[in-house]
Design a protein around this motif. Structure first.
Motif, mmCIF file in Angstrom:
data_model
loop_
_atom_site.group_PDB
_atom_site.id
_atom_site.type_symbol
_atom_site.label_atom_id
_atom_site.label_comp_id
_atom_site.label_asym_id
_atom_site.label_seq_id
_atom_site.Cartn_x
_atom_site.Cartn_y
_atom_site.Cartn_z
ATOM 1 N N SER A 1 0.833 -1.206 0.000
ATOM 2 C CA SER A 1 0.000 0.000 0.000
ATOM 3 C C SER A 1 0.868 1.256 0.000
ATOM 4 O O SER A 1 0.616 2.208 -0.755
ATOM 5 C CB SER A 1 -0.930 0.006 1.212
ATOM 6 O OG SER A 1 -1.876 -1.037 1.142
ATOM 7 N N GLU B 1 -5.802 0.472 -6.376
ATOM 8 C CA GLU B 1 -6.538 1.071 -5.257
ATOM 9 C C GLU B 1 -6.018 2.468 -4.936
ATOM 10 O O GLU B 1 -6.789 3.368 -4.592
ATOM 11 C CB GLU B 1 -6.407 0.163 -4.028
ATOM 12 C CG GLU B 1 -7.216 0.598 -2.823
ATOM 13 C CD GLU B 1 -7.019 -0.355 -1.656
ATOM 14 O OE1 GLU B 1 -6.032 -0.192 -0.910
ATOM 15 O OE2 GLU B 1 -7.839 -1.283 -1.511
ATOM 16 N N ALA B 2 -4.713 2.655 -5.051
ATOM 17 C CA ALA B 2 -4.098 3.947 -4.727
ATOM 18 C C ALA B 2 -4.581 5.069 -5.638
ATOM 19 O O ALA B 2 -4.522 6.246 -5.266
ATOM 20 C CB ALA B 2 -2.576 3.832 -4.796
ATOM 21 N N LYS C 1 -3.269 -3.153 -4.998
ATOM 22 C CA LYS C 1 -2.927 -1.962 -4.223
ATOM 23 C C LYS C 1 -2.527 -0.790 -5.122
ATOM 24 O O LYS C 1 -2.821 0.370 -4.814
ATOM 25 C CB LYS C 1 -1.812 -2.293 -3.231
ATOM 26 C CG LYS C 1 -2.251 -3.220 -2.113
ATOM 27 C CD LYS C 1 -3.402 -2.623 -1.317
ATOM 28 C CE LYS C 1 -3.918 -3.532 -0.239
ATOM 29 N NZ LYS C 1 -5.084 -2.935 0.488
#
Length: 217
Positions: A79, A129-130, A126
């Motif tokens: 993340s 998602e970022a 991730k």
């Protein structure tokens, strides 16, 4: 039924290799980890140069990079790394604006967008998602080994990508496919109505019907 669009990730949507960049970041996190990586690197590189044994070399380095990390630490590390890509803080790895816009265009037109990558599936999730992209991802699965590091499952490349795509209910031919690597990804190009090569100098366009080249930045 929505038309399906397949994107590779590294060097297609991103300017570099996300897994390699994450591992380099991890190697620099401690002297012992860096030393182990330096010792194993020459052996791993021999495997990485072979298409047949490429995954072995990658998993050797992945093991060192992830040694003694539990699942929560892996998730947090991925993340944090993905946020740094988004913010332009990872040398050699950034989002191609053209690629990002292409994803948004297909989503706006109601198409089903799938990322099919050889990178770890969790890392790819991730990264997306970022930047607030909630789309499907097919990648290489990871599992914790008995010896303290993480290793990959079946490497999601070449014919394995097609098998995995079909495994989630997608039948050929899909609407479009985008990749930078003809040799690794010709199966997803062959199974596409609109195949695209991104920033590629490959001379094999005659092999795939309707193959088009795009230069993204």
């Amino acid at each position: 039924m929505s038309k399906v669009v397949i994107f590779d990730l590294d060097k297609t949507l991103l300017s570099g290799d996300s897994t390699k960049a994450w591992m380099l970041m991890r190697f620099k996190s401690g002297k012992l980890r860096f030393l182990c990586a330096a010792i194993l690197a020459p052996i791993a590189l021999v495997f990485l140069k072979s298409n047949k044994f490429k995954s072995i070399g990658a998993y050797m380095l992945l093991f060192v990079a992830s040694f003694r990390m539990d699942e929560r630490e892996m998730i947090d590390s991925f993340s944090s790394f993905s946020s740094k890509i988004r913010d332009g803080e990872i040398n050699g790895v950034r989002w191609f604006d053209d690629g990002f816009k292409e994803i948004l265009k297909h989503l706006k037109e109601g198409r089903r967008v799938i990322i099919a990558t050889a990178a770890p599936e969790l890392l790819a999730y991730k990264i997306l998602e970022a930047v607030n992209l909630n789309i499907e991802v097919i990648g290489t699965p990871l599992s914790k080994s008995l010896f303290g590091g993480w290793i990959g499952g079946t490497h999601c490349r070449n014919d394995e990508k097609v098998r995995r795509i079909k495994g989630i209910g997608v039948s050929t031919k899909w609407h479009a496919a985008y990749t930078d690597d003809f040799n690794d990804d010709y199966p997803i190009l062959l199974n596409s109505e609109n195949p695209y090569l991104i920033n590629s100098t490959c001379k094999k366009e005659y092999v795939v019907k309707n193959l088009k080249r795009l230069n993204w930045s």
